[in-house]
Design an enzyme around this catalytic site. Structure first.
Site, PDB file in Angstrom:
ATOM      1  N   CYS A 138       3.748  -3.965   7.965  1.00  0.00           N
ATOM      2  CA  CYS A 138       2.679  -4.328   6.916  1.00  0.00           C
ATOM      3  C   CYS A 138       1.303  -3.977   7.429  1.00  0.00           C
ATOM      4  O   CYS A 138       1.120  -3.308   8.597  1.00  0.00           O
ATOM      5  CB  CYS A 138       2.623  -5.786   6.316  1.00  0.00           C
ATOM      6  SG  CYS A 138       2.710  -6.882   7.689  1.00  0.00           S
ATOM      7  N   ARG A 141       4.234 -10.373   5.353  1.00  0.00           N
ATOM      8  CA  ARG A 141       5.177  -9.700   4.710  1.00  0.00           C
ATOM      9  C   ARG A 141       6.266  -8.833   5.964  1.00  0.00           C
ATOM     10  O   ARG A 141       7.362  -9.403   5.597  1.00  0.00           O
ATOM     11  CB  ARG A 141       4.586  -8.392   3.844  1.00  0.00           C
ATOM     12  CG  ARG A 141       3.959  -8.703   2.598  1.00  0.00           C
ATOM     13  CD  ARG A 141       3.013  -7.589   2.030  1.00  0.00           C
ATOM     14  NE  ARG A 141       1.895  -7.365   2.892  1.00  0.00           N
ATOM     15  CZ  ARG A 141       0.992  -6.289   2.856  1.00  0.00           C
ATOM     16  NH1 ARG A 141       1.395  -5.396   1.827  1.00  0.00           N
ATOM     17  NH2 ARG A 141      -0.035  -5.916   3.723  1.00  0.00           N
ATOM     18  N   ASP A 167       0.309  -7.619  -1.010  1.00  0.00           N
ATOM     19  CA  ASP A 167       0.013  -8.522  -0.069  1.00  0.00           C
ATOM     20  C   ASP A 167      -0.378  -9.922  -0.552  1.00  0.00           C
ATOM     21  O   ASP A 167      -1.297 -10.001  -1.374  1.00  0.00           O
ATOM     22  CB  ASP A 167      -1.697  -7.808   0.518  1.00  0.00           C
ATOM     23  CG  ASP A 167      -2.143  -8.613   1.688  1.00  0.00           C
ATOM     24  OD1 ASP A 167      -1.647  -9.752   1.920  1.00  0.00           O
ATOM     25  OD2 ASP A 167      -3.145  -7.954   2.165  1.00  0.00           O
TER      26      ASP A 167
HETATM   27  P1  4NP Z   1       0.230  -8.887   6.001  1.00  0.00           P
HETATM   28  O1  4NP Z   1      -0.876  -9.643   5.302  1.00  0.00           O
HETATM   29  O2  4NP Z   1      -0.187  -7.570   6.199  1.00  0.00           O
HETATM   30  O3  4NP Z   1       1.534  -9.037   5.113  1.00  0.00           O
HETATM   31  O4  4NP Z   1       0.675  -9.426   7.275  1.00  0.00           O
HETATM   32  C1  4NP Z   1      -2.054  -9.706   5.885  1.00  0.00           C
HETATM   33  C2  4NP Z   1      -2.499 -10.386   6.839  1.00  0.00           C
HETATM   34  C3  4NP Z   1      -4.012 -10.303   7.338  1.00  0.00           C
HETATM   35  C4  4NP Z   1      -4.908  -9.794   6.608  1.00  0.00           C
HETATM   36  C5  4NP Z   1      -4.518  -8.766   5.502  1.00  0.00           C
HETATM   37  C6  4NP Z   1      -3.017  -8.846   5.050  1.00  0.00           C
HETATM   38  N1  4NP Z   1      -6.074  -9.461   7.128  1.00  0.00           N
HETATM   39  O5  4NP Z   1      -6.992  -8.821   6.523  1.00  0.00           O
HETATM   40  O6  4NP Z   1      -6.637 -10.213   8.182  1.00  0.00           O
END
Ligand code: 4NP
EC number: 3.1.3.48
Length: 169
Positions: free
Chosen positions: A20, A26, A136
């Protein structure tokens, strides 16, 4: 028949990467759920699942606490997770690289992951629309994490069905 790519090497576990953006929500949930699903079917020694993010901001961090809570609600433990960034050197390391959304898919393509080993994770859920993504959940509330887990569980079941066909043949 499964349309999974053949293992690159015989005699070692089939390597699956969940990817991800941040590797704190995710993809680590997808890693834990898929590992459990594969183990439940007796394929635990034949498949190695890990996860990483296309971004590096959270490298070294624990899983998001909302993700940990959502997993715990289903009897799953994510406490040992530490976030990592997917780096170009890894492009040929995996048998299968599964992107949570189309942005991650594009990023992985540009890091050199071979097209035949790259898929959207939800493409393994037969009931999901074409090109479906795992959204997300980071900027939403806890309920978004439960919705993500529902999607992840459905995709993990479909993936495990295909892995069974590929690895037990
Ligand atoms: P992930 O979620 O991609 O599902 O781990 C996110 C975690 C952090 C961020 C964006 C999405 N961020 O912008 O910090």
């Amino acid at each position: 028949m499964s349309d999974l790519p053949d293992p690159q090497e015989a005699g070692r576990p089939y390597r699956v990467a969940m990817v991800c953006l941040g590797n704190i929500c995710r993809s680590p949930m997808a890693e834990v759920v898929t590992r459990e699903e594969v183990a439940r079917r007796g394929l635990g020694d034949l498949v190695a699942v890990d996860s990483s993010g296309t971004g590096g901001w959270h490298a070294g961090a624990d899983m998001d606490e909302r993700a940990l809570a959502a997993l715990a609600g289903r009897g799953l433990d994510g406490a040992s997770h530490r976030a990592r960034q997917f780096v170009r050197d890894w492009a040929s390391r995996y048998d299968l690289v599964l992107a949570m959304d189309r942005d991650n898919l594009r990023a992985l393509r540009s890091l050199g992951v071979p097209e035949e080993r790259l898929r959207l994770f939800r493409s393994f859920d037969p009931s999901a629309p074409r090109e479906a993504e795992v959204p997300d959940p980071y900027y939403g509330g806890r309920s978004g994490f439960d919705e993500v887990l529902d999607m992840v569980e459905a995709a993990a079941r479909g993936l495990a069905d295909d892995l069974e066909k590929l690895l037990r043949r």
